[in-house]
Design a protein around this motif. Structure first.
Motif, mmCIF file in Angstrom:
data_model
loop_
_atom_site.group_PDB
_atom_site.id
_atom_site.type_symbol
_atom_site.label_atom_id
_atom_site.label_comp_id
_atom_site.label_asym_id
_atom_site.label_seq_id
_atom_site.Cartn_x
_atom_site.Cartn_y
_atom_site.Cartn_z
ATOM 1 N N ARG B 35 0.830 -1.210 0.000
ATOM 2 C CA ARG B 35 0.000 0.000 0.000
ATOM 3 C C ARG B 35 0.864 1.259 0.000
ATOM 4 N NH1 ARG B 35 -0.349 -1.404 5.271
ATOM 5 N NH2 ARG B 35 -0.072 0.270 6.797
ATOM 6 N N LYS B 36 0.218 2.286 -0.494
ATOM 7 C CA LYS B 36 0.905 3.544 -0.791
ATOM 8 C C LYS B 36 1.387 4.258 0.466
ATOM 9 C CE LYS B 36 -0.201 7.705 -3.428
ATOM 10 N NZ LYS B 36 -1.363 8.509 -3.858
ATOM 11 N N THR B 37 0.539 4.221 1.501
ATOM 12 C CA THR B 37 0.874 4.989 2.704
ATOM 13 C C THR B 37 1.209 4.041 3.842
ATOM 14 O OG1 THR B 37 -0.862 6.483 1.964
ATOM 15 C CG2 THR B 37 0.110 6.918 4.120
ATOM 16 N N SER B 38 2.368 4.242 4.463
ATOM 17 C CA SER B 38 2.728 3.418 5.598
ATOM 18 C C SER B 38 3.174 4.338 6.714
ATOM 19 C CB SER B 38 3.845 2.455 5.209
ATOM 20 O OG SER B 38 4.263 1.739 6.346
ATOM 21 N N ARG B 39 2.507 4.251 7.840
ATOM 22 C CA ARG B 39 2.825 5.099 8.998
ATOM 23 C C ARG B 39 3.028 6.566 8.609
ATOM 24 N NH1 ARG B 39 7.664 1.647 10.545
ATOM 25 N NH2 ARG B 39 7.579 1.513 8.295
ATOM 26 N N GLU C 23 -4.652 2.003 -1.256
ATOM 27 C CA GLU C 23 -4.586 2.403 0.158
ATOM 28 C C GLU C 23 -4.890 1.234 1.105
ATOM 29 O OE1 GLU C 23 -3.193 4.818 1.345
ATOM 30 O OE2 GLU C 23 -3.152 6.297 -0.246
ATOM 31 N N ALA C 24 -5.168 0.066 0.540
ATOM 32 C CA ALA C 24 -5.474 -1.108 1.366
ATOM 33 C C ALA C 24 -4.290 -2.074 1.336
ATOM 34 C CB ALA C 24 -6.721 -1.805 0.845
ATOM 35 N N GLY C 25 -3.842 -2.512 2.498
ATOM 36 C CA GLY C 25 -2.738 -3.461 2.561
ATOM 37 C C GLY C 25 -3.215 -4.899 2.657
ATOM 38 N N ALA C 26 -4.526 -5.084 2.821
ATOM 39 C CA ALA C 26 -5.052 -6.431 3.023
ATOM 40 C C ALA C 26 -6.369 -6.623 2.260
ATOM 41 C CB ALA C 26 -5.295 -6.683 4.507
ATOM 42 N N VAL C 27 -6.479 -7.735 1.587
ATOM 43 C CA VAL C 27 -7.743 -8.131 0.956
ATOM 44 C C VAL C 27 -8.094 -9.505 1.511
ATOM 45 C CG1 VAL C 27 -8.935 -8.720 -1.192
ATOM 46 C CG2 VAL C 27 -7.255 -6.860 -1.170
ATOM 47 N N LEU C 28 -9.283 -9.630 2.077
ATOM 48 C CA LEU C 28 -9.704 -10.919 2.593
ATOM 49 C C LEU C 28 -10.922 -11.366 1.806
ATOM 50 C CD1 LEU C 28 -8.560 -12.706 4.838
ATOM 51 C CD2 LEU C 28 -10.520 -12.054 6.207
ATOM 52 N N THR C 29 -10.873 -12.609 1.332
ATOM 53 C CA THR C 29 -11.957 -13.121 0.507
ATOM 54 C C THR C 29 -12.517 -14.391 1.124
ATOM 55 O OG1 THR C 29 -10.804 -12.238 -1.422
ATOM 56 C CG2 THR C 29 -12.606 -13.807 -1.839
ATOM 57 N N PHE C 30 -13.782 -14.327 1.506
ATOM 58 C CA PHE C 30 -14.457 -15.520 2.002
ATOM 59 C C PHE C 30 -15.253 -16.136 0.856
ATOM 60 C CE2 PHE C 30 -18.386 -17.505 3.469
ATOM 61 C CZ PHE C 30 -17.854 -18.525 4.234
ATOM 62 N N LEU C 31 -15.014 -17.415 0.639
ATOM 63 C CA LEU C 31 -15.753 -18.148 -0.389
ATOM 64 C C LEU C 31 -16.467 -19.313 0.276
ATOM 65 C CD1 LEU C 31 -16.381 -19.152 -3.310
ATOM 66 C CD2 LEU C 31 -14.114 -20.226 -3.291
ATOM 67 N N GLY C 32 -17.776 -19.363 0.131
ATOM 68 C CA GLY C 32 -18.541 -20.511 0.624
ATOM 69 C C GLY C 32 -18.834 -21.433 -0.545
ATOM 70 N N THR C 33 -18.558 -22.720 -0.370
ATOM 71 C CA THR C 33 -18.773 -23.679 -1.456
ATOM 72 C C THR C 33 -19.690 -24.814 -0.992
ATOM 73 O OG1 THR C 33 -16.805 -24.928 -0.806
ATOM 74 C CG2 THR C 33 -16.499 -23.223 -2.469
ATOM 75 N N ALA C 34 -20.288 -25.479 -1.956
ATOM 76 C CA ALA C 34 -21.220 -26.575 -1.639
ATOM 77 C C ALA C 34 -20.430 -27.827 -1.277
ATOM 78 C CB ALA C 34 -22.131 -26.847 -2.831
ATOM 79 N N ARG C 35 -20.516 -28.222 -0.022
ATOM 80 C CA ARG C 35 -19.723 -29.393 0.358
ATOM 81 C C ARG C 35 -20.582 -30.655 0.392
ATOM 82 N NH1 ARG C 35 -20.431 -27.155 5.291
ATOM 83 N NH2 ARG C 35 -21.102 -28.557 6.933
ATOM 84 N N LYS C 36 -19.849 -31.742 0.218
ATOM 85 C CA LYS C 36 -20.479 -33.037 -0.001
ATOM 86 C C LYS C 36 -21.234 -33.536 1.219
ATOM 87 C CE LYS C 36 -18.943 -37.562 -1.631
ATOM 88 N NZ LYS C 36 -17.729 -38.400 -1.701
#
Lengths: 81, 141, 141, 81
Positions: B35-39, C23-36
């Motif tokens: 990311r672009k901005t840190s502290r 401007e974001a240092g983190a991307v979190l992705t939740f994926l729900g899948t059809a389980r057996k």
């Protein structure tokens, strides 16, 4: 015997290299090795309290005896991610 | 349980897909980006150093912990090193688990462990200087 | 802040990429899948019903909550309805945030809220029967 | 006045349809409407305690007066994800 010493990040910058071989006579512990390293690169010693040491890729606690060919890495606080 | 330190660009899709499993109802993918901005400062680019063999060992160890502690179905952990431009991907941790709760707990724990036991170092480079970043609890918390 | 109820297959990559931000240092992705396997039974396929207009409103409301409570940079929330085969994607919730902690908290909260206020219903179909699943706290916890 | 009633999931299966129009005379609250619905589909009433009601796509608490053209949805416990 020969010890393979690895330096990373800020320590590598100080030493100007990331890898060196230190030749020691007879028995040698990690503390002995560190003394030799600090003689070669006095500024490395100033990081001593925050540096962790790994021998053959495992963190060590306290001091241990080294053997020929060991790989000793000086690791500043990590900051991955 | 794929683990990798690489100097190449990393693709979260491939890593995330690799942990999908018909017995897992949840896949959680953490992606860390530059990311672009840190502290409060504007970063120009990042540079990562690593002890690659030990880092991969520790990453594999962490995935083992996730299996043990959180019952994950599968996990993958990839970290890029070398120069990383703003917006580029730095690290991907993907886990699959039967339920979402375990996936969240596992993935969060892996991020915490990355910041604590994996020998990788970040240097921030600004227009007028640079600095190796030491471990600071708040960076990822 | 993309929100969608769809009968088409959903692609986590596109959804996840849409929330990336310099401007974001983190991307979190939740994926729900059809389980057996679900509660000890072998599922043949799943069928989702929804009140689509209200569901999209509630999903947008939840993303608003994430912005308010967890300071996310961006978020996307897509849920598939209709017939879903085993292994297929059901829901994707992607959030970006300056730091990982906020991303984890936000994404987890969104999953919890999905199970509580979004009018979508799952039917499990087995070889010898079927059942609409009511809210059960443990499903996703 | 006409009220647009929506049924979902198990309730839709019971009624055999997801949408119906209920014609009411004069004032009508949600409770009055529910009574009319239960007369048409007695089995729907057995779900009463777990069903939440939304008027014009917003959950309601307690009873409210309806107006012509309102959309009233009967929502079993949700199970998305």
């Amino acid at each position: 015997m020969k010890i393979n010493v690895l330096l990373f990040a800020s320590l590598k910058d100080i030493a100007g290299k990331g890898q060196l071989e230190i030749e020691v006579e007879g028995k040698c512990s990690v503390e002995n090795l560190s003394k030799k390293l600090y003689e070669l690169y006095p500024k490395v010693e100033s990081f001593d309290s925050s540096v962790r040491i790994a021998v053959n890729q495992e963190f060590i606690e306290g001091d241990i005896e080294l053997k020929d060919g060991d790989e000793v890495a000086y690791l500043p606080p990590v900051s991955g991610g | 349980m794929k683990v990798e330190i690489t100097t190449e660009a990393i693709d979260p899709t491939v890593i995330s897909s690799s942990v999908k499993n018909i017995e897992a109802g949840a896949v959680l993918t953490f992606l860390g980006t530059a990311r672009k901005t840190s502290r409060g400062r504007e970063v120009t680019y990042l540079e990562y150093d690593a002890y690659p063999e030990m880092a991969e060992k520790k990453m594999a160890f962490i995935l083992g912990e996730l299996k043990e502690k959180y019952n994950i179905t599968d996990g993958a952990f990839v970290h890029r090193i070398g120069r990383v431009e703003l917006g580029e991907n730095i690290v991907v941790i993907a886990v699959s688990a039967p339920h979402s709760q375990e996936a969240f707990d596992a993935c969060r724990y892996a991020v915490k462990r990355l910041k604590s036991i994996v020998p990788i170092w970040k240097k921030e480079v600004w227009a007028d200087g640079e600095e190796w970043i030491g471990y600071e609890g708040e960076l990822y918390e």
